[in-house]
Design an enzyme around this catalytic site. Structure first.
Site, PDB file in Angstrom:
ATOM      1  N   LYS A 200       1.127  -0.920  -0.004  1.00 41.53           N
ATOM      2  CA  LYS A 200      -0.331  -0.180   0.079  1.00 41.53           C
ATOM      3  C   LYS A 200       0.671   1.209  -0.234  1.00 41.53           C
ATOM      4  O   LYS A 200       1.963   1.279   0.362  1.00 41.53           O
ATOM      5  CB  LYS A 200      -1.496  -0.104   1.226  1.00 41.53           C
ATOM      6  N   GLU A 250      -7.941  12.251  12.726  1.00 41.91           N
ATOM      7  CA  GLU A 250      -6.677  11.255  12.955  1.00 41.91           C
ATOM      8  C   GLU A 250      -6.674  11.176  14.887  1.00 41.91           C
ATOM      9  O   GLU A 250      -4.918  12.457  13.956  1.00 41.91           O
ATOM     10  CB  GLU A 250      -6.626  11.081  12.409  1.00 41.91           C
TER      11      GLU A 250
END
Length: 441
Positions: A200, A250
């Protein structure tokens, strides 16, 4: 490696003293607006809000050991310090660049690889009260008392509320990466994923914006607060020329004693126009094989990085709903085996796969090879720490670096094997909306 700097004072020769007192609540925006840089602002969804101005101590670091450099210098600074406890305690505020070999260049002038400031004046608001804290580094208690009296009088004259002016307005905007370049970068990344050397990678875009009027950052942060009350808000402004600010959803990590909290946040869809559509979109997050794979990579990597430090607990996955988007969300906690500084955890976790990719070193090379701009402090740790090493950091996303009539906004997406360039282009646009709306688009 750059030596830590303390406003021209050797850390070992500093005698840090601080005093605090409860003061009537005042407009934090008015406080910031009336102070020159350096200025800082931190607000967490759980209620703690801090603003600060002036520079009592500044610590910097560079290279792979930048967090260790700052941590060691901070411990020297706080050694023997006479400071208040509780919410009013002095804190260092700042952050770091995404890449440890970052070199300041436009638009990141004044932002070294890592920098933290201990403000001369700090205002802290909790659910119970508002406290003023003033810091000196020369050990002069008499002068400190005079400083506190003077600043307290200034705070008392501030309004409890400050009207928010109109947004500066946007004259022009330009993505520094074209859609064709974006598609080519994603396709090249997918080829590497299929070849097996990459699992990723998070690729980002920058949006250069020209404003109609000069930006007032405190007012912009207030507009962001009203639209995104469940997000963090931060400002780190080393000079009057530019500041880095944002509303990240976050948390990177929070440390209280030996208890750490973090989270995995990956996968994005829009909010629905009706409750039914909103629920359908949320279900699509939970049911998407691609997004579940992306979320699992992030969760597993965080658990792997924290496990050597203590017992890790991964909670049940859910959906975090924000004003314009919603994300997959997995809370993670850790009970540490020994005493740690929050910067130790920051170093262990940054960059998470939600910001960089896997394997980490390969993903960072792909980011360097693909992106057409310098990330600077985007997608990197921003936050605070205290004398005990406790603190809290968010990830510097949903963010911009701005000053005068110019701003540069950033947003990124996680790329995996079945990513579609066109869909990723649309999704990254959603992540630019929070700052764009606050600027007036």
């Amino acid at each position: 490696m750059e030596s830590p700097r303390q406003a021209g004072v050797d850390p070992a020769e500093t005698t840090l003293v601080a005093e605090s007192r409860e003061v009537p609540d005042a407009s934090f925006r008015a406080f910031l607006a009336g102070r020159r840089a350096p200025r800082v602002h931190w607000a967490a969804p759980d209620g703690l809000e801090v603003v600060g101005a002036g520079e009592a101590v500044r610590l910097t670091g560079e290279g792979a050991e930048r967090f260790e450099t700052v941590r060691d210098a901070a411990e020297t600074t706080f050694a023997g310090a006479e400071t208040p406890d509780g919410a009013a305690r002095p804190r260092f505020f700042g952050g770091a660049a995404f890449h440890d070999d970052h070199e300041p260049a436009p638009p990141w002038e004044g932002f070294p690889p890592a920098a933290f400031v201990l403000p001369r004046v700090q205002l802290v608001r909790t659910d119970e009260a508002t406290h003023l804290t003033v810091v000196r580094v020369d050990g002069d208690r008499d002068a400190l008392e005079r400083d506190v009296e003077r600043v307290a009088e200034e705070i008392a004259e501030l309004p409890a509320m400050r009207p928010v002016g109109d947004p500066p307005g946007i004259v022009a905007s330009r993505r520094t990466t074209t859609e064709a370049e974006w598609a080519a970068g994603i396709e090249a990344a997918i080829e590497r994923i299929e070849a097996g050397d990459l699992r990723k990678v998070v690729l980002a875009v920058a949006l250069a914006v020209t404003l109609e009027e000069k930006l007032t950052i405190p007012d912009t942060l207030e507009r962001l607060r009203r639209s995104y009350p469940d997000c963090f808000r931060f400002l780190t402004q080393p000079s009057d020329e530019a500041g880095f600010f944002g509303v990240p959803p976050e948390r990177l990590v929070r440390l209280d004693g030996r208890h750490a909290r973090t989270e995995a946040l990956a996968g994005t869809v829009a909010r629905g126009e009706t409750p039914e559509e909103d629920a359908t979109l949320a279900d699509s997050l939970l049911e998407s094989e691609k997004l579940q794979h992306e979320q699992a990579l992030v969760t597993e990597a965080i658990e792997e990085h924290l496990s050597p430090l203590g017992d890790v607990t991964v909670a049940e996955q859910g959906v975090r709903k924000l004003a314009t988007v919603q994300h997959l969300h997995t809370p993670i906690e850790a009970d540490l085996d020994g005493d740690r500084h929050v910067l130790d955890l920051v170093e262990a976790l940054h960059p998470t796969p939600a910001m960089g990719g896997l394997p980490t070193a390969t993903a960072e090379r792909v980011i360097r090879e693909t992106e057409t701009f310098e990330r600077g402090w985007y997608a990197a740790p921003v936050g605070w720490f205290d004398a005990d090493g406790d603190g809290e950091f968010a990830v510097g996303i949903r963010s911009a670096v701005a000053g005068g009539r110019r701003a540069t906004l950033f947003a990124g997406n996680g790329i995996v094997a079945d990513s579609d360039p066109e869909a990723e282009w649309e999704e990254v646009g959603l992540k630019l909306e929070p700052i764009l709306a606050a600027l007036g688009d």
